[in-house]
Design a protein around this motif. Structure first.
Motif, short mmCIF file in Angstrom:
data_model
loop_
_atom_site.label_atom_id
_atom_site.label_comp_id
_atom_site.label_asym_id
_atom_site.label_seq_id
_atom_site.Cartn_x
_atom_site.Cartn_y
_atom_site.Cartn_z
N ARG A 197 0.83 -1.21 0.00
CA ARG A 197 0.00 0.00 0.00
C ARG A 197 0.86 1.26 0.00
O ARG A 197 0.56 2.24 -0.69
N ILE A 198 1.95 1.25 0.76
CA ILE A 198 2.85 2.40 0.80
C ILE A 198 3.45 2.64 -0.58
O ILE A 198 3.44 3.76 -1.08
N ASN A 199 3.95 1.59 -1.20
CA ASN A 199 4.54 1.73 -2.54
C ASN A 199 3.50 2.22 -3.54
O ASN A 199 3.81 3.06 -4.39
N ASP A 200 2.27 1.73 -3.44
CA ASP A 200 1.21 2.19 -4.33
C ASP A 200 0.91 3.67 -4.12
O ASP A 200 0.77 4.42 -5.08
N ARG A 201 0.85 4.11 -2.87
CA ARG A 201 0.59 5.53 -2.57
C ARG A 201 1.70 6.43 -3.07
O ARG A 201 1.46 7.57 -3.46
N LEU A 202 2.91 5.94 -3.05
CA LEU A 202 4.05 6.73 -3.51
C LEU A 202 4.27 6.58 -5.01
O LEU A 202 5.19 7.16 -5.56
N GLY A 203 3.42 5.82 -5.68
CA GLY A 203 3.54 5.65 -7.12
C GLY A 203 4.63 4.68 -7.54
O GLY A 203 5.10 4.72 -8.66
N LEU A 204 5.02 3.79 -6.64
CA LEU A 204 6.07 2.81 -6.94
C LEU A 204 5.40 1.51 -7.35
O LEU A 204 5.27 0.59 -6.57
N THR A 205 5.00 1.45 -8.60
CA THR A 205 4.21 0.31 -9.05
C THR A 205 4.93 -0.62 -10.01
O THR A 205 4.41 -1.66 -10.37
N THR A 206 6.12 -0.22 -10.48
CA THR A 206 6.86 -1.07 -11.42
C THR A 206 8.14 -1.56 -10.76
O THR A 206 8.64 -0.94 -9.82
N LEU A 259 11.82 7.86 6.49
CA LEU A 259 10.79 7.90 7.51
C LEU A 259 9.71 8.93 7.15
O LEU A 259 8.51 8.66 7.27
N ARG A 260 10.13 10.10 6.68
CA ARG A 260 9.16 11.12 6.25
C ARG A 260 8.33 10.63 5.07
O ARG A 260 7.14 10.92 4.98
N GLU A 261 8.95 9.88 4.17
CA GLU A 261 8.21 9.32 3.04
C GLU A 261 7.15 8.33 3.52
O GLU A 261 6.05 8.29 2.97
N LEU A 262 7.50 7.53 4.53
CA LEU A 262 6.51 6.60 5.09
C LEU A 262 5.35 7.36 5.72
O LEU A 262 4.19 6.97 5.58
N ARG A 263 5.65 8.45 6.40
CA ARG A 263 4.59 9.29 6.97
C ARG A 263 3.71 9.86 5.85
O ARG A 263 2.49 9.88 5.97
N ALA A 264 4.34 10.34 4.78
CA ALA A 264 3.59 10.91 3.66
C ALA A 264 2.69 9.86 3.01
O ALA A 264 1.65 10.21 2.44
N ALA A 265 3.09 8.60 3.11
CA ALA A 265 2.29 7.52 2.53
C ALA A 265 1.15 7.10 3.45
O ALA A 265 0.36 6.23 3.11
N GLY A 266 1.06 7.71 4.64
CA GLY A 266 -0.08 7.45 5.50
C GLY A 266 0.20 6.69 6.78
O GLY A 266 -0.72 6.47 7.57
#
Length: 97
Positions: free
Chosen positions: A19-28, A70-77
């Motif tokens: 879910r985190i990767n999907d929220r950050l647009g990391l799909t490939t 860590l900030r990126e994880l927070r940004a992902a929710g």
């Protein structure tokens, strides 16, 4: 057939990481860079709900940019709590339950 508690926990972490990767647009697969791996490693470290120092987080990320991941994880929710360690300039973080 029931899964072991450890297997259930591992699966829950993997689902959260997806879910985190999907929220950050990391799909490939190309998007699964070292940064995504670092985020995954930090998430795995914090999954125990205990407090972890910035040193531990940087070690998990294999870089000095652990707090950036860590900030990126927070940004992902993810709800990550932080506090300053007593009598120290260091901070520590944990994944809120």
């Amino acid at each position: 057939m029931s899964r072991s508690p450890e297997a259930a926990k591992r699966q829950k972490i993997q689902q959260q990481q997806k879910r985190i990767n999907d929220r950050l647009g990391l799909t490939t697969p190309y998007c699964m860079s070292d940064h995504a791996i670092s985020r995954s490693d930090i998430h795995g470290l914090l999954a125990d709900g205990e407090w972890h120092s910035t040193t531990e987080i940087n070690d998990a990320a294999n870089s000095t940019e652990g707090t950036r991941r860590l900030r990126e994880l927070r940004a992902a929710g993810l709800h990550i709590e932080g506090r300053r360690k007593a009598d120290s300039p260091q901070h520590e973080y944990r994944l809120a339950r």
